[in-house]
Design a protein around this motif. Structure first.
Motif, PDB file in Angstrom:
ATOM      1  N   PHE A   1      -3.138   2.927  -3.787  1.00 18.70           N
ATOM      2  CA  PHE A   1      -3.939   3.506  -2.743  1.00 18.70           C
ATOM      3  C   PHE A   1      -4.523   4.834  -3.191  1.00 18.70           C
ATOM      4  CE2 PHE A   1      -3.573   5.684   1.507  1.00 18.70           C
ATOM      5  CZ  PHE A   1      -4.727   5.124   1.985  1.00 18.70           C
TER       6      PHE A   1
ATOM      7  N   LEU B   1       0.814  -1.196   0.000  1.00 16.05           N
ATOM      8  CA  LEU B   1       0.000   0.000   0.000  1.00 16.05           C
ATOM      9  C   LEU B   1       0.848   1.246   0.000  1.00 16.05           C
ATOM     10  CD1 LEU B   1      -3.157  -0.065   0.538  1.00 16.05           C
ATOM     11  CD2 LEU B   1      -2.498   1.374   2.415  1.00 16.05           C
ATOM     12  N   PHE B   2       1.971   1.167   0.723  1.00 18.01           N
ATOM     13  CA  PHE B   2       2.733   2.378   0.897  1.00 18.01           C
ATOM     14  C   PHE B   2       3.939   2.455  -0.017  1.00 18.01           C
ATOM     15  CE2 PHE B   2       0.086   1.963   4.515  1.00 18.01           C
ATOM     16  CZ  PHE B   2      -0.431   3.225   4.607  1.00 18.01           C
ATOM     17  N   SER B   3       3.982   1.554  -0.967  1.00 18.45           N
ATOM     18  CA  SER B   3       5.031   1.734  -1.961  1.00 18.45           C
ATOM     19  C   SER B   3       4.404   1.850  -3.344  1.00 18.45           C
ATOM     20  CB  SER B   3       6.023   0.564  -1.904  1.00 18.45           C
ATOM     21  OG  SER B   3       5.332  -0.656  -2.054  1.00 18.45           O
ATOM     22  N   ASP B   4       3.256   1.248  -3.524  1.00 15.55           N
ATOM     23  CA  ASP B   4       2.569   1.398  -4.797  1.00 15.55           C
ATOM     24  C   ASP B   4       1.625   2.591  -4.748  1.00 15.55           C
ATOM     25  OD1 ASP B   4       3.817  -0.840  -5.542  1.00 15.55           O
ATOM     26  OD2 ASP B   4       2.048  -2.112  -5.708  1.00 15.55           O
ATOM     27  N   PRO B   5       1.351   3.142  -5.891  1.00 17.73           N
ATOM     28  CA  PRO B   5       0.413   4.258  -5.916  1.00 17.73           C
ATOM     29  C   PRO B   5      -1.042   3.810  -5.978  1.00 17.73           C
ATOM     30  CG  PRO B   5       1.476   4.012  -8.042  1.00 17.73           C
ATOM     31  CD  PRO B   5       2.005   2.931  -7.169  1.00 17.73           C
TER      32      PRO B   5
ATOM     33  N   ALA C   1       9.300  11.394 -14.099  1.00 14.17           N
ATOM     34  CA  ALA C   1      10.473  10.728 -14.662  1.00 14.17           C
ATOM     35  C   ALA C   1      10.725  11.234 -16.087  1.00 14.17           C
ATOM     36  CB  ALA C   1      10.266   9.217 -14.666  1.00 14.17           C
TER      37      ALA C   1
ATOM     38  N   ARG D   1      16.073  -7.350 -12.289  1.00 12.37           N
ATOM     39  CA  ARG D   1      17.401  -7.067 -11.779  1.00 12.37           C
ATOM     40  C   ARG D   1      18.188  -8.367 -11.568  1.00 12.37           C
ATOM     41  NH1 ARG D   1      19.672  -4.133  -6.614  1.00 12.37           N
ATOM     42  NH2 ARG D   1      19.235  -2.403  -7.967  1.00 12.37           N
TER      43      ARG D   1
ATOM     44  N   SER E   1      10.424   2.646  -3.575  1.00 11.13           N
ATOM     45  CA  SER E   1      10.128   1.857  -4.772  1.00 11.13           C
ATOM     46  C   SER E   1      10.832   2.420  -6.010  1.00 11.13           C
ATOM     47  CB  SER E   1       8.632   1.791  -5.000  1.00 11.13           C
ATOM     48  OG  SER E   1       8.137   3.088  -5.266  1.00 11.13           O
TER      49      SER E   1
ATOM     50  N   ARG F   1      18.151   7.112 -17.033  1.00 10.35           N
ATOM     51  CA  ARG F   1      17.888   6.422 -18.292  1.00 10.35           C
ATOM     52  C   ARG F   1      18.500   7.196 -19.465  1.00 10.35           C
ATOM     53  NH1 ARG F   1      12.599   4.620 -21.334  1.00 10.35           N
ATOM     54  NH2 ARG F   1      12.887   2.939 -19.882  1.00 10.35           N
TER      55      ARG F   1
ATOM     56  N   PRO G   1      21.262   1.715  -8.034  1.00  9.23           N
ATOM     57  CA  PRO G   1      20.422   2.275  -6.968  1.00  9.23           C
ATOM     58  C   PRO G   1      20.840   3.699  -6.621  1.00  9.23           C
ATOM     59  CG  PRO G   1      21.016   0.025  -6.450  1.00  9.23           C
ATOM     60  CD  PRO G   1      21.775   0.375  -7.698  1.00  9.23           C
TER      61      PRO G   1
ATOM     62  N   ARG H   1      22.161   6.812 -19.559  1.00 14.42           N
ATOM     63  CA  ARG H   1      22.514   5.501 -20.095  1.00 14.42           C
ATOM     64  C   ARG H   1      22.431   5.527 -21.617  1.00 14.42           C
ATOM     65  NH1 ARG H   1      19.695   2.395 -16.354  1.00 14.42           N
ATOM     66  NH2 ARG H   1      17.840   2.679 -17.621  1.00 14.42           N
TER      67      ARG H   1
ATOM     68  N   TRP I   1       9.504   2.431 -16.246  1.00  9.09           N
ATOM     69  CA  TRP I   1      10.873   2.839 -15.951  1.00  9.09           C
ATOM     70  C   TRP I   1      11.817   1.709 -15.610  1.00  9.09           C
ATOM     71  CZ3 TRP I   1      12.136   7.287 -17.726  1.00  9.09           C
ATOM     72  CH2 TRP I   1      11.081   8.160 -18.016  1.00  9.09           C
TER      73      TRP I   1
ATOM     74  N   SER J   1       1.512   9.040  -8.446  1.00  5.07           N
ATOM     75  CA  SER J   1       2.521   8.092  -8.884  1.00  5.07           C
ATOM     76  C   SER J   1       3.503   7.827  -7.750  1.00  5.07           C
ATOM     77  CB  SER J   1       3.248   8.628 -10.122  1.00  5.07           C
ATOM     78  OG  SER J   1       3.798   9.892  -9.859  1.00  5.07           O
ATOM     79  N   ASP J   2       3.670   8.800  -6.902  1.00  3.69           N
ATOM     80  CA  ASP J   2       4.545   8.590  -5.752  1.00  3.69           C
ATOM     81  C   ASP J   2       3.732   8.059  -4.574  1.00  3.69           C
ATOM     82  OD1 ASP J   2       6.505   9.584  -7.247  1.00  3.69           O
ATOM     83  OD2 ASP J   2       6.857  11.396  -6.101  1.00  3.69           O
ATOM     84  N   PRO J   3       4.402   7.367  -3.697  1.00  2.30           N
ATOM     85  CA  PRO J   3       3.688   6.868  -2.523  1.00  2.30           C
ATOM     86  C   PRO J   3       3.608   7.896  -1.404  1.00  2.30           C
ATOM     87  CG  PRO J   3       5.866   5.906  -2.655  1.00  2.30           C
ATOM     88  CD  PRO J   3       5.735   6.835  -3.823  1.00  2.30           C
TER      89      PRO J   3
ATOM     90  N   ALA K   1       0.194   8.249   0.490  1.00  3.05           N
ATOM     91  CA  ALA K   1      -0.153   7.216   1.457  1.00  3.05           C
ATOM     92  C   ALA K   1       0.632   7.418   2.750  1.00  3.05           C
ATOM     93  CB  ALA K   1       0.132   5.836   0.877  1.00  3.05           C
TER      94      ALA K   1
ATOM     95  N   ALA L   1      15.516   2.554  -4.626  1.00  2.80           N
ATOM     96  CA  ALA L   1      16.223   1.305  -4.391  1.00  2.80           C
ATOM     97  C   ALA L   1      16.284   0.440  -5.646  1.00  2.80           C
ATOM     98  CB  ALA L   1      15.559   0.530  -3.255  1.00  2.80           C
ATOM     99  N   TRP L   2      15.511   0.818  -6.680  1.00  2.00           N
ATOM    100  CA  TRP L   2      15.391  -0.065  -7.822  1.00  2.00           C
ATOM    101  C   TRP L   2      15.828   0.526  -9.147  1.00  2.00           C
ATOM    102  CZ3 TRP L   2      15.173  -4.907  -6.707  1.00  2.00           C
ATOM    103  CH2 TRP L   2      14.783  -5.224  -5.403  1.00  2.00           C
ATOM    104  N   THR L   3      16.421   1.703  -9.086  1.00  2.00           N
ATOM    105  CA  THR L   3      17.025   2.200 -10.312  1.00  2.00           C
ATOM    106  C   THR L   3      18.321   1.436 -10.534  1.00  2.00           C
ATOM    107  OG1 THR L   3      18.148   3.907  -9.026  1.00  2.00           O
ATOM    108  CG2 THR L   3      16.081   4.536 -10.088  1.00  2.00           C
ATOM    109  N   ASP L   4      18.907   1.662 -11.702  1.00  2.00           N
ATOM    110  CA  ASP L   4      20.166   0.997 -12.028  1.00  2.00           C
ATOM    111  C   ASP L   4      21.180   2.062 -12.397  1.00  2.00           C
ATOM    112  OD1 ASP L   4      22.119  -0.811 -12.723  1.00  2.00           O
ATOM    113  OD2 ASP L   4      21.384  -1.023 -14.779  1.00  2.00           O
TER     114      ASP L   4
ATOM    115  N   SER M   1       4.817   4.259 -12.557  1.00  2.00           N
ATOM    116  CA  SER M   1       6.139   4.660 -12.077  1.00  2.00           C
ATOM    117  C   SER M   1       7.094   3.474 -11.998  1.00  2.00           C
ATOM    118  CB  SER M   1       6.023   5.328 -10.708  1.00  2.00           C
ATOM    119  OG  SER M   1       5.520   4.397  -9.775  1.00  2.00           O
TER     120      SER M   1
ATOM    121  N   ARG N   1      19.330  -9.776 -14.790  1.00  2.00           N
ATOM    122  CA  ARG N   1      20.466  -9.031 -15.285  1.00  2.00           C
ATOM    123  C   ARG N   1      21.745  -9.504 -14.593  1.00  2.00           C
ATOM    124  NH1 ARG N   1      18.036  -3.986 -15.410  1.00  2.00           N
ATOM    125  NH2 ARG N   1      18.566  -3.724 -13.216  1.00  2.00           N
TER     126      ARG N   1
ATOM    127  N   GLY O   1      14.421   9.117 -14.458  1.00  2.00           N
ATOM    128  CA  GLY O   1      14.353   9.473 -15.877  1.00  2.00           C
ATOM    129  C   GLY O   1      15.702   9.946 -16.386  1.00  2.00           C
TER     130      GLY O   1
END
Lengths: 347, 347
Positions: A90, A84-88, B237, A270, B293, B270, B301, B273, A297, B86-88, B91, B296-299, A293, A273, B267
């Motif tokens: 909500f 809930l608190f990482s996805d949008p 992004a 990831r 979210s 990317r 991080p 890159r 991406w 789009s952002d958490p 919440a 921590a998950w970009t490449d 988001s 990869r 963004g």
DNA sequence: GGGTTTTTTGAGAGCGCTCCCAATTACTGC
DNA sequence: GCAGTAATTGGGAGCGCTCTCAAAAAACCC
């Protein structure tokens, strides 16, 4: 505890004062304020003018006290800590609900449940008759809220297919859900159409109906599939990565993955990869949710199954409102919202 | 419109019935329900028992009618379409607010504002005295809500530093904000400590104070910086990517970027890159927000500036509650919450 | 124009609660 | 044991509104 009156706050006008100013009785003023049926135009206008001049706004508490209607709906979210608190999600849900409710001039009272103590608090609130109905979210199998709501006669709509025994048969239990199973079929079908033969899946936690339904959809198309190609995740990116690693260890030759959420897919990407697999050349990936988001991406951007979360919220609210109106006609029934495949680069 | 009574919904017990069962007067029962001060223990227990047996829950509408207190606070979010969904953030904010409010047994009425019509609706609601106070979010420079709230004497706390003229001087205007400027300084300082010399920045929309403050922080450390190293984004992004492309075209030799949000940073990563730049070897990147979210998950991080959104929500609620209590002491003052640097791999 | 029907209006009760104030009861001290 | 004081308790008004019901006014019909 001293009610400190803000400076300059005039006492709010009452219906009484409106009536007096318009030279009519309180009853007539009330009629005008509530639609004006059966009031002569000349008087109606006079009352309306008084309302405007005084800036009269009805006192909801007083109205509720006699009508027993609140014009408010509770939105109960019982999803401690999870995605809930990482996805949008909500926010989208709430927006859908808000749009529908405010169109009907209903308020939204948001109740977040995190621990046992919260359950009591919310239960008390729902029992308190402060809202006309409730929208319930993200229930675990043994969640006490639906039963609570039923006991106090509170009309309810649930977000997501309820999973407890007998729920399906209970005609009184209204819910709105995405077509998780159909969406999963779309994903697998797509992977198959790309010529993939060893299609794995990363599921969500299997105590949630959405996870179960997505897995069922996968199985629909792969009834004799290798059980070693199924790994359980937890809807987080981390968990998705770990599940991916397990799958690679067990079946190094897999050539496609259907992940039951975009977050898990991003974690899986990831790990792929890190293991030197190219996406989509070596392994094709399809996610689920279409969280902008995340899906747009990842590298490469994620092909995924889209569910219309906002629409889901809107329909939940609409269902509840219809139930509240109780127009005597056939009651509303649960709704499954279709899902669609969004093609990007990962499959 | 016929109020369809749900089957089996007993009429709710009233204070009157509790009093009768306990053999006391309504007044005494009321005292017990509201804390029990000045009631003999023997009677208190008897009333309490009656309450339990009957499952009595006070009727809030009736209580509000006489006390003029609602036990409810409005949370007004006026951020059409933007990153809210789009952002958490959203919440997390709500969770912070919810925790604080529910501890004080207050409800949260959520009002989302999207268009002009919504402003009227919300304005009417706030004027209606249905809530004791309001938490206002994401205001544009010319947002009418704070003035509305002030006019009707509604106590208010704002999320984020208000930007209109005179706001800063207005002691009545309470707000809670992250230390955007200080956070930006942390980011740039870190980049400098890595030996980077040509540090660019991608700002948010410059009509928002958070964007302005972050840019000011950047300038604090680079007072004589090259203005061509500054590009305006829009917190998405996509926008971040476009801004990055502009920067690369203007100053191909840049070796670091401070992006005013994680989404924009992703963004930008990317685009880097795509242009064959390695991160962090060729270009170091620092974001802002620490949205798990994303960051921590970009490449790779993302190293980023963390702001404690939930704490912000909590403090807003606390400030408002204190203001509502109005204990006569010195009024509460606005709060700036510190930010911290979270090191990952991108810088 | 008188009687009848229909429409419009107002008086008043009452929703469930708090809180003021007076009445009652329980303690003091001597 | 009794006046005096303090601690409890209950009666009752009233918060602002809706809604029923009866009265008043308007419209209709021969």
């Amino acid at each position: 505890m001293t009610e400190q009156q803000p400076v300059g706050a005039l006492p709010r006008p009452t219906l009484e004062s409106v009536a007096e100013r318009a030279g009519v009785s309180r009853a007539t003023a009330s009629r005008v304020v509530n639609g004006g049926e059966g009031v002569r135009e000349s008087l109606r206008a006079k009352v309306q003018q008084a309302v405007d001049e005084l800036g009269y706004v009805p006192n909801l508490a007083a109205r509720t006290l006699v009508t027993r209607r609140n014009g408010a709906v509770a939105v109960v979210v019982a999803e401690p800590e999870s995605r809930l608190f990482s996805d949008p999600f909500f926010a989208q849900h709430l927006r859908g609900i808000s749009r529908e409710l405010s169109a009907a001039d209903n308020q939204m009272v948001l109740l977040l449940v995190e621990d046992q103590h919260d359950y009591e608090r919310v239960g008390r609130y729902l029992a308190g008759g402060h809202v006309d109905g409730a929208l319930l979210f993200s229930l675990h199998h043994s969640d006490p809220l639906p039963e609570m709501a039923r006991r106090v006669g509170l009309r309810t709509v649930i977000g997501g297919r309820p999973g407890w025994p007998g729920a399906e048969a209970d005609r009184d239990l209204l819910y709105v859900d995405s077509d998780n199973r159909g969406g999963a079929r779309l994903a697998v079908q797509h992977l198959r159409s790309l010529g993939r033969a060893r299609i794995a899946t990363i599921t969500g936690p299997l105590d949630q109906t959405s996870s179960i339904d997505r897995l069922d959809g996968y199985r629909d198309l792969l009834p004799d599939g290798d059980p070693e190609l199924i790994a359980e995740g937890d809807f987080t990116a981390d968990g998705g990565g770990r599940a991916m690693a397990r799958l690679l260890a067990r079946r190094p030759t897999l050539d496609a993955v259907f992940a039951a959420s975009d977050a898990m897919a991003s974690g899986a990407l990831r790990v792929l990869r890190e293991h030197g697999r190219r996406v989509p050349e070596d392994v094709a990936m399809v996610g689920f949710d279409d969280v902008e988001s995340i899906a747009a991406w990842t590298d490469p951007p994620l092909t995924t199954v889209r569910q219309d979360i906002e629409e889901m919220g809107r329909l939940m609210a609409r269902l509840l409102l219809r139930r509240l109106a109780g127009t005597g006609g056939p009651g509303p029934t649960s709704i499954i919202i279709p899902t669609t495949l969004v093609r990007r680069a990962s499959a």
